[in-house]
Design an enzyme around this catalytic site. Structure first.
Site, PDB file in Angstrom:
ATOM      1  N   HIS A  42       0.856  -1.286  -0.004  1.00  0.00           N
ATOM      2  CA  HIS A  42       0.093   0.038   0.131  1.00  0.00           C
ATOM      3  C   HIS A  42       0.600   1.301   0.080  1.00  0.00           C
ATOM      4  O   HIS A  42       1.120   2.159   1.033  1.00  0.00           O
ATOM      5  CB  HIS A  42      -0.856  -0.092   1.505  1.00  0.00           C
TER       6      HIS A  42
ATOM      7  N   ASP B  86       0.741   2.632   3.781  1.00  0.00           N
ATOM      8  CA  ASP B  86      -0.018   3.634   3.307  1.00  0.00           C
ATOM      9  C   ASP B  86       0.968   4.844   3.427  1.00  0.00           C
ATOM     10  O   ASP B  86       0.563   6.070   3.937  1.00  0.00           O
ATOM     11  CB  ASP B  86      -1.218   3.822   4.195  1.00  0.00           C
TER      12      ASP B  86
ATOM     13  N   HIS C   4      -6.692  13.634   3.172  1.00  0.00           N
ATOM     14  CA  HIS C   4      -7.738  13.803   2.152  1.00  0.00           C
ATOM     15  C   HIS C   4      -8.200  15.287   1.817  1.00  0.00           C
ATOM     16  O   HIS C   4      -9.437  15.447   1.507  1.00  0.00           O
ATOM     17  CB  HIS C   4      -8.869  12.875   2.717  1.00  0.00           C
TER      18      HIS C   4
ATOM     19  N   HIS D  42      -6.485  -1.035   4.890  1.00  0.00           N
ATOM     20  CA  HIS D  42      -6.924  -0.376   6.041  1.00  0.00           C
ATOM     21  C   HIS D  42      -8.377  -1.086   6.291  1.00  0.00           C
ATOM     22  O   HIS D  42      -9.262  -0.328   6.739  1.00  0.00           O
ATOM     23  CB  HIS D  42      -6.951   1.096   6.136  1.00  0.00           C
TER      24      HIS D  42
ATOM     25  N   LYS E 133      -6.901   0.245  -8.477  1.00  0.00           N
ATOM     26  CA  LYS E 133      -7.262   0.800  -7.156  1.00  0.00           C
ATOM     27  C   LYS E 133      -8.766   1.429  -7.225  1.00  0.00           C
ATOM     28  O   LYS E 133      -8.945   2.593  -8.089  1.00  0.00           O
ATOM     29  CB  LYS E 133      -6.365   1.810  -6.405  1.00  0.00           C
TER      30      LYS E 133
ATOM     31  N   HIS F 283     -10.916   4.052  -5.305  1.00  0.00           N
ATOM     32  CA  HIS F 283     -10.744   4.824  -3.992  1.00  0.00           C
ATOM     33  C   HIS F 283     -12.050   5.436  -3.887  1.00  0.00           C
ATOM     34  O   HIS F 283     -12.419   6.206  -4.807  1.00  0.00           O
ATOM     35  CB  HIS F 283      -9.522   5.674  -4.224  1.00  0.00           C
TER      36      HIS F 283
ATOM     37  N   HIS G 297     -10.615   1.048  -1.338  1.00  0.00           N
ATOM     38  CA  HIS G 297     -10.801   1.866  -0.302  1.00  0.00           C
ATOM     39  C   HIS G 297     -12.296   2.329  -0.442  1.00  0.00           C
ATOM     40  O   HIS G 297     -12.657   2.970  -1.327  1.00  0.00           O
ATOM     41  CB  HIS G 297      -9.797   3.072  -0.485  1.00  0.00           C
TER      42      HIS G 297
ATOM     43  N   HIS H 259       1.745   4.884  -1.832  1.00  0.00           N
ATOM     44  CA  HIS H 259       1.310   6.227  -2.268  1.00  0.00           C
ATOM     45  C   HIS H 259       2.796   6.768  -2.735  1.00  0.00           C
ATOM     46  O   HIS H 259       3.454   7.149  -1.930  1.00  0.00           O
ATOM     47  CB  HIS H 259       0.842   7.171  -1.366  1.00  0.00           C
TER      48      HIS H 259
END
Length: 572
Positions: free
Chosen positions: A139, A365, A325, A277, A222, A224, A251, A141
């Site tokens: 995971h 993450d 976010h 998660h 992915k 999300h 996600h 980014h």
């Protein structure tokens, strides 16, 4: 026959069968289950390099050439710790892969030799050291390239995820969207001594834009919530994954705008996907995303900020979430969104679900509510905390915690490899696998590795002053080694891609230097294939109190006030 005591033997050749050792400063103790170096028939035929030692011409070093079977490198007297066992052995490396695990030496002068030491064989002395497979962080980014060195120094040798750098979309989501961005990231991957694989953006209701990303080489897609994880997008994304044997990572919808957890489960129609998660602080249906732990087609993992649950966990998460976010603390709805994801009851249950083997994987993450260099540390801190709070696991004894050790090491090695279709290449210490190996002093296990090998060649190590007369004087810190320079980078690491991308000749079209390896056998993977972590209980989460039950058992634990593997190892 002359003999020596067990302590003297362990100090000279490392621990043997029946010996025990502590992992760092935790309460975890492992016991050596078998000693493969005894295939000679008894003690006394061990190999060791150095002045007056046995790996000398005509003794444990033979006259054999590489073509006649001599190894490129032998790691002597290593204590291997892997999902399949905790054993003492010599490890033979050849052509960048693990060739043999067993007994090294000279077959002309010694019995029971599995791997040949010749004049062309390098030696890495592992007496008293633990050797593990390189970690897999699934995971990522890809916000900044400096993450890669940080991860490598922690013992991670494979990073899977998405992104394009410090773009707003990458701050929040692990997507490398579209064929142009994918091409650039694959080209960038050639610069790093790290196995890399990229995820495309899976949020679309029609398949064409997803297929073009897989044809460009991504290993999966992915989904999300920040891009809209609707039932239609979930179903379409899984349709494409089924056609291309690629993985889907999800996600899900924290706000439950387009459906609840039941709707997401229904939209998958039993098809396999990875649930990142899974507790939900990192994102997912509030408050009951944990229900997917009981589904055979969801392969669950945790990201490391909530692991293990401590007295500081809740306080740091709201600010972390607001930044990652793109939320505004001055907007009440944004603050409510953040607070809906931070629940002490589900975070506490997450620790126990790992100890039960119900959550199968750990990941970071990275820089997006996770710390890229702490996957391995936090895995073992959680194991320690659970032993303190829950006692021995079935299968362990008063002498050792071997089963718990195998359960937890599987969470960041073999299980993410299986889940993402790369277990034919990496994820364990087994013959035929790419020789991504990490060497640890037991006192520093899980925290600061001594040497990291990529494709059988040292790429990173804790190294002293380069101007000193010997390698050990301070300052000792991590420095890139020869495996991390020049053409050795491309020869020592893999870039994972889709079979469709390989068929489309992206190696030549994109001008890629690294060896490309296609992911495979993904779509048939189920929770039952997660080694030592296949428990799929009936999950219940109370929507009012957030209390969690697994097969009727209430899951709750106290936050840790202190942890091992912390300040005493990071004074400098």
């Amino acid at each position: 026959m002359a003999t020596i005591g067990r302590r003297a033997y362990a100090e000279m050749f490392g621990p043997t069968a029946g010996d025990r050792l502590r992992l760092a400063d935790t309460d975890l103790v492992v016991e050596v289950e078998a000693d493969y170096t005894l295939r000679a028939g008894s003690y006394g035929e061990e190999v060791k390099f150095g002045g007056g030692k046995t790996i000398r011409d005509g003794m444990a070093q033979s006259q054999k050439t590489r073509a006649e079977g001599a190894m490129d490198t032998v790691m002597t007297n290593a204590l291997i710790m892997d999902h399949w066992g905790i054993v003492k052995a010599d490890i033979g490396l050849k052509g960048g892969r693990i060739a043999v695990i067993g007994k090294a030496g000279n077959p002309d002068t010694q019995p029971g030799v599995d791997m040949i030491i010749g004049p062309g064989t390098e030696i890495i002395s592992c007496e008293g050291m633990i050797v593990t497979a390189g970690g897999i962080d699934s995971h990522i980014h890809f916000i900044c390239p400096q993450q890669i060195e940080e991860a490598l120094t922690s013992g991670v040798t494979t990073m899977l995820g998405g992104g394009t750098g410090p773009a707003t979309g990458t701050f929040a989501t692990t997507c490398t969207p579209g064929p142009w961005n994918i091409e650039r990231m694959l080209q960038a991957a050639d610069a790093f001594p790290m196995n890399l694989g990229f995820l495309g953006k899976g949020n679309a209701s029609l398949p064409a834009a997803l297929h073009e990303q897989i044809n460009a080489g991504v290993i999966g897609l992915k989904l999300h919530e920040d891009w809209g994880t609707t039932p239609a997008a979930i179903s379409n994304c899984l349709d494409v994954a089924e056609e291309t044997d690629t993985q889907v990572a999800i996600h899900s919808d924290t706000l439950n705008e387009s459906g609840f957890v039941e709707n997401t489960i229904a939209a998958t129609k039993g098809r396999t996907l990875c649930a990142f998660h899974t507790e939900g602080a990192g994102g997912g249906h509030a408050p009951d995303i944990l229900r997917v732990v009981g589904e055979q087609n969801f392969l669950p993992s945790s990201t490391n900020p909530t692991m293990p649950y401590t007295v500081n966990t809740l306080d740091e998460h709201v600010d972390m979430l607001m930044v990652c976010h793109h939320l505004d603390a001055g907007i009440a709805e944004d603050l409510a969104f953040a607070e809906s994801r931070i629940r002490k009851e589900t975070i506490a249950a997450e620790d126990i679900l790992h100890d039960l083997g119900a959550i199968s994987m750990f990941s970071s993450d990275s820089q997006a509510m996770g710390r890229v260099g702490e996957v391995i540390i936090r895995t073992w801190q959680t194991a320690h905390k659970m032993k303190q709070q829950r006692g021995k696991l079935p299968g362990d004894s008063d002498r050792h915690d071997n089963f718990r050790a195998k359960r937890y090491i599987s969470k960041y090695t073999i299980n993410p490899a299986i889940a993402h279709g790369i277990s034919h290449e990496v994820g364990s210490v087994e013959p035929g696998k790419w020789a991504d190996l990490v060497v640890w002093k037991p006192a520093f296990f899980g925290i600061k590795p001594s040497v990291i090998l990529k494709g059988g060649f040292i790429a990173m190590a804790a190294m002293g002053d380069p101007n000193a007369s010997i390698p050990t004087p301070q300052p000792v810190h991590y420095r890139p080694m020869f495996g991390g320079f020049g053409g050795a980078i491309a020869k020592g690491s893999l870039t994972f891609v889709s079979q469709a991308g390989l068929n489309a000749d992206i190696q030549k079209r994109f001008g890629l230097a690294k060896t490309l390896s296609a992911v495979k056998n993904i779509r048939g993977v189920r929770k039952q294939h997660m080694i030592h972590n296949d428990y799929a209980p009936k999950m219940e989460v109370d929507a009012q109190t957030y209390l969690v039950r697994a097969d009727g058992l209430l899951l709750t634990c106290e936050p840790a006030v202190s942890l091992p593997m912390t300040q005493r190892y990071f004074l400098f």
